[in-house]
Design a protein around this motif. Structure first.
Motif, mmCIF file in Angstrom:
data_model
loop_
_atom_site.group_PDB
_atom_site.id
_atom_site.type_symbol
_atom_site.label_atom_id
_atom_site.label_comp_id
_atom_site.label_asym_id
_atom_site.label_seq_id
_atom_site.Cartn_x
_atom_site.Cartn_y
_atom_site.Cartn_z
ATOM 1 N N PHE A 89 0.829 -1.209 0.000
ATOM 2 C CA PHE A 89 0.000 0.000 0.000
ATOM 3 C C PHE A 89 0.856 1.249 0.000
ATOM 4 C CE2 PHE A 89 -2.777 -3.209 1.724
ATOM 5 C CZ PHE A 89 -3.990 -2.911 1.132
ATOM 6 N N LYS A 90 0.288 2.316 -0.539
ATOM 7 C CA LYS A 90 0.904 3.639 -0.396
ATOM 8 C C LYS A 90 -0.110 4.567 0.249
ATOM 9 C CE LYS A 90 4.593 4.503 -3.566
ATOM 10 N NZ LYS A 90 5.086 5.071 -4.797
ATOM 11 N N VAL A 91 0.391 5.538 0.983
ATOM 12 C CA VAL A 91 -0.506 6.536 1.573
ATOM 13 C C VAL A 91 -0.882 7.544 0.488
ATOM 14 C CG1 VAL A 91 -0.725 8.305 3.349
ATOM 15 C CG2 VAL A 91 0.674 6.303 3.775
ATOM 16 N N VAL A 92 -2.162 7.895 0.423
ATOM 17 C CA VAL A 92 -2.620 8.916 -0.524
ATOM 18 C C VAL A 92 -2.107 10.277 -0.014
ATOM 19 C CG1 VAL A 92 -4.685 10.047 -1.432
ATOM 20 C CG2 VAL A 92 -4.597 7.546 -1.217
ATOM 21 N N GLU A 93 -1.632 11.118 -0.935
ATOM 22 C CA GLU A 93 -0.833 12.265 -0.493
ATOM 23 C C GLU A 93 -1.614 13.448 0.061
ATOM 24 O OE1 GLU A 93 2.116 13.333 -3.325
ATOM 25 O OE2 GLU A 93 3.336 11.611 -2.784
ATOM 26 N N GLY A 94 -2.911 13.494 -0.190
ATOM 27 C CA GLY A 94 -3.615 14.647 0.374
ATOM 28 C C GLY A 94 -5.099 14.544 0.150
ATOM 29 N N SER A 95 -5.849 15.230 1.023
ATOM 30 C CA SER A 95 -7.290 15.282 0.861
ATOM 31 C C SER A 95 -7.654 16.759 0.727
ATOM 32 C CB SER A 95 -7.954 14.679 2.098
ATOM 33 O OG SER A 95 -9.339 14.628 1.899
ATOM 34 N N LEU A 148 -5.688 9.371 10.022
ATOM 35 C CA LEU A 148 -4.697 10.364 9.628
ATOM 36 C C LEU A 148 -3.454 10.249 10.504
ATOM 37 C CD1 LEU A 148 -4.660 12.991 7.781
ATOM 38 C CD2 LEU A 148 -4.707 14.136 9.970
ATOM 39 N N ALA A 149 -3.683 9.998 11.798
ATOM 40 C CA ALA A 149 -2.574 9.943 12.757
ATOM 41 C C ALA A 149 -1.611 8.803 12.422
ATOM 42 C CB ALA A 149 -3.129 9.760 14.169
ATOM 43 N N ARG A 150 -2.092 7.786 11.697
ATOM 44 C CA ARG A 150 -1.222 6.641 11.430
ATOM 45 C C ARG A 150 -0.101 6.991 10.467
ATOM 46 N NH1 ARG A 150 -4.471 1.007 11.684
ATOM 47 N NH2 ARG A 150 -2.367 0.232 11.439
ATOM 48 N N TYR A 151 -0.392 7.800 9.445
ATOM 49 C CA TYR A 151 0.636 8.047 8.427
ATOM 50 C C TYR A 151 0.904 9.515 8.136
ATOM 51 C CZ TYR A 151 -0.105 3.094 7.737
ATOM 52 O OH TYR A 151 -0.217 1.760 7.947
ATOM 53 N N GLY A 152 0.013 10.407 8.639
ATOM 54 C CA GLY A 152 0.346 11.822 8.542
ATOM 55 C C GLY A 152 -0.099 12.592 7.322
ATOM 56 N N LYS A 153 0.035 12.057 6.089
ATOM 57 C CA LYS A 153 -0.298 12.882 4.915
ATOM 58 C C LYS A 153 -1.808 12.959 4.690
ATOM 59 C CE LYS A 153 3.854 12.109 2.177
ATOM 60 N NZ LYS A 153 4.372 11.396 1.009
ATOM 61 N N SER A 154 -2.477 11.810 4.810
ATOM 62 C CA SER A 154 -3.928 11.763 4.623
ATOM 63 C C SER A 154 -4.389 10.496 5.330
ATOM 64 C CB SER A 154 -4.295 11.702 3.127
ATOM 65 O OG SER A 154 -4.248 10.359 2.683
ATOM 66 N N PRO A 155 -5.697 10.322 5.511
ATOM 67 C CA PRO A 155 -6.154 9.117 6.215
ATOM 68 C C PRO A 155 -6.331 7.919 5.273
ATOM 69 C CG PRO A 155 -7.992 10.570 5.819
ATOM 70 C CD PRO A 155 -6.784 11.263 5.251
ATOM 71 N N TYR A 156 -5.935 8.077 3.982
ATOM 72 C CA TYR A 156 -6.285 7.059 2.996
ATOM 73 C C TYR A 156 -5.076 6.257 2.528
ATOM 74 C CZ TYR A 156 -10.376 10.054 2.673
ATOM 75 O OH TYR A 156 -11.491 10.797 2.968
ATOM 76 N N LEU A 157 -5.331 4.986 2.224
ATOM 77 C CA LEU A 157 -4.315 4.114 1.625
ATOM 78 C C LEU A 157 -4.842 3.618 0.277
ATOM 79 C CD1 LEU A 157 -3.577 1.820 4.702
ATOM 80 C CD2 LEU A 157 -2.281 3.828 3.976
ATOM 81 N N TYR A 158 -3.887 3.194 -0.581
ATOM 82 C CA TYR A 158 -4.279 2.654 -1.886
ATOM 83 C C TYR A 158 -3.286 1.551 -2.247
ATOM 84 C CZ TYR A 158 -5.562 2.370 -6.772
ATOM 85 O OH TYR A 158 -5.985 1.909 -7.987
ATOM 86 N N PRO A 159 -3.786 0.404 -2.765
ATOM 87 C CA PRO A 159 -2.867 -0.701 -3.061
ATOM 88 C C PRO A 159 -2.139 -0.525 -4.394
ATOM 89 C CG PRO A 159 -5.143 -1.391 -3.442
ATOM 90 C CD PRO A 159 -5.199 0.039 -2.988
#
Length: 447
Positions: A102-108, A216-227
């Motif tokens: 997974f990658k963290v989505v960079e922004g909301s 959001l607290a888990r990864y910082g950039k946004s609360p979303y992940l994407y495979p």
């Protein structure tokens, strides 16, 4: 195929694959069939790019500027995973995370007055945001602190709010929050599609905002992940789980008839053979007479050669256009991913705009989102009917899933999975039931 199974599952969409995975882990004998030659049903990722052109009836082949066709994996249904949400929990408990990256989505981002702004999600960001004036920021900060401290089991944290009686509209009034702040809190943090929630008790909204903040607290950039390689990887991961536990898979298998006796399901007929079963789980396309249409979703897949303007050149992001901003009843969403996720050729971006259809001209409805994406190299428009089962399946033992909605995350899909689980087994869904119970036969436990 002429065997007796506990459960037959038709369609390899995400909902069906997760359920067949759980059933297999719990010792049920499962047969999983799909009339298509590929996994994923409605929620598959299409590759190569030529296949997408064909699917949408575009007779030209993709221009050379699109790069190699096999570098593309294009989702038909755009969604992200909430980092702290239910689908991630399901992936962790079943250890399907082994098969995915997974990658963290960079922004909301949220749309206001024709422009897009980053959704402030920490106190620091809220204080620096251009979305609100100085006094508004202080009030919003107080509200966020209230939500963060809120514990439904500890009345000391209620500050005069009754979680089961006070409406969310009244909570906003209590903190004196203006319309714009209410808009982005309800739609970009609590992720509601309409404003109906304002009249409802505030507990669910508070929990939704907490889920957003914790994700959001888990990864910082946004609360979303994407495979990586697209959402089509998800159903395949759960199908693999089912297979490890003895589930049988058959793709490219037509379903000729669902065999009934005395009002309940006893099997499925395919190519002259009947597989018998006690229960049947399927997507709406297999049982058109047992589902009803509840609306439509328009999704427009756009191929771009540039990041979206005003997103700091993010290679992935979400944009929410709250309904109030464009005089609608439901929000418009944009999910954008790119070559960084192995779903597009180098330097290319895929932005998918979607919304619930409200008029007879859906393409005009989605225009505000497309304006943010210009210039668009190629677009693919899909208008899909949404279906729900007409009954709960207790009598027939046929349990249909719901069509995927316009939300940009998987929380509603997970609620459907938990609901079907409860109806098929008679007991409440418990994440503990998803834990693997044996070392895998493929030697994967050494990793």
């Amino acid at each position: 195929m002429d065997e007796e199974y506990d459960v037959i599952v038709l369609g390899t969409g995400l909902t069906e694959c997760i359920l067949s995975g759980i059933m297999s882990v719990n010792g049920k004998k499962v047969l999983h069939m799909d009339r298509n030659p590929y996994y994923g049903g409605e929620s598959s990722s299409i590759t190569p790019l030529e296949e997408l052109y064909k699917r949408f009836g575009i007779s030209d082949s993709p221009p050379e500027s699109m790069g190699r066709g096999r570098d593309w994996n294009v989702d038909l249904i755009p969604k992200f995973l909430m980092a702290n949400g239910q689908l991630v929990k399901m992936l962790l408990y079943t250890e399907v995370t082994r098969y995915l990256d997974f990658k963290v989505v960079e922004g909301s981002f949220v749309y206001k007055g024709g422009k897009i702004y980053k959704v402030p999600s920490t106190e620091t960001e809220a204080l620096a945001s251009n979305l609100m004036g100085m006094f508004e920021k202080r009030r919003f900060r107080k509200f966020l602190v209230f939500v963060a401290n809120f514990d439904e089991n500890d009345p000391k944290t209620f500050e005069g709010v009754d979680p089961k009686l006070t409406t969310m509209g009244d909570v906003y009034k209590k903190f004196d929050l203006g319309q714009d702040v209410v808009d982005f809190t309800g739609h970009a943090l609590a992720l509601y599609r309409t404003d109906d929630y304002l009249e409802q008790p505030c507990l669910e909204t508070i929990n939704r905002i907490k889920l957003y903040s914790e994700s959001l607290a888990r990864y910082g950039k946004s609360p979303y992940l994407y495979p990586l390689y697209g959402l089509g990887e998800l159903p395949q991961g759960f199908a693999r789980l089912s297979a490890i536990y003895g589930g049988t898979y058959m793709l490219n298998k037509p379903v000729d008839e669902i065999v009934m006796e005395g009002g309940h399901v006893v099997g499925v007929k395919s190519e002259g053979e009947v597989a018998r079963c006690k229960q049947l789980i399927c997507d709406p396309s297999y049982i058109p007479d047992r589902v009803h249409k509840v609306g439509q979703v328009i999704r427009v897949i756009c191929v771009l050669s540039h990041p979206i303007k005003n997103t700091n050149d993010a290679n992935s992001c979400q944009i929410i256009i709250p309904q109030n901003q464009v005089n609608r009843k439901s929000d418009i969403y944009v999910c954008m991913i790119s070559y960084a996720h192995n779903v597009a050729a180098q330097g290319k971006y895929i932005a998918i705009a979607s919304t619930t259809v409200e008029t007879s001209d859906p393409e005009a409805e989605i225009e505000p989102a497309l304006e943010l994406l210009e210039p668009i190299d190629q677009k693919f428009v899909a208008i899909s009917d949404m279906y729900e089962p007409t009954d709960d399946g207790t009598e027939s033992q046929i349990f249909a899933s719901r069509s995927y909605d316009a939300t940009t995350h998987f929380e509603t899909t997970c609620n459907d999975i938990k609901d079907i689980y409860k109806r098929t087994t008679g007991s409440d869904f418990d994440f503990e039931n998803m834990k693997r119970k044996q070392n895998d036969v493929f030697g994967e436990d050494e990793q």
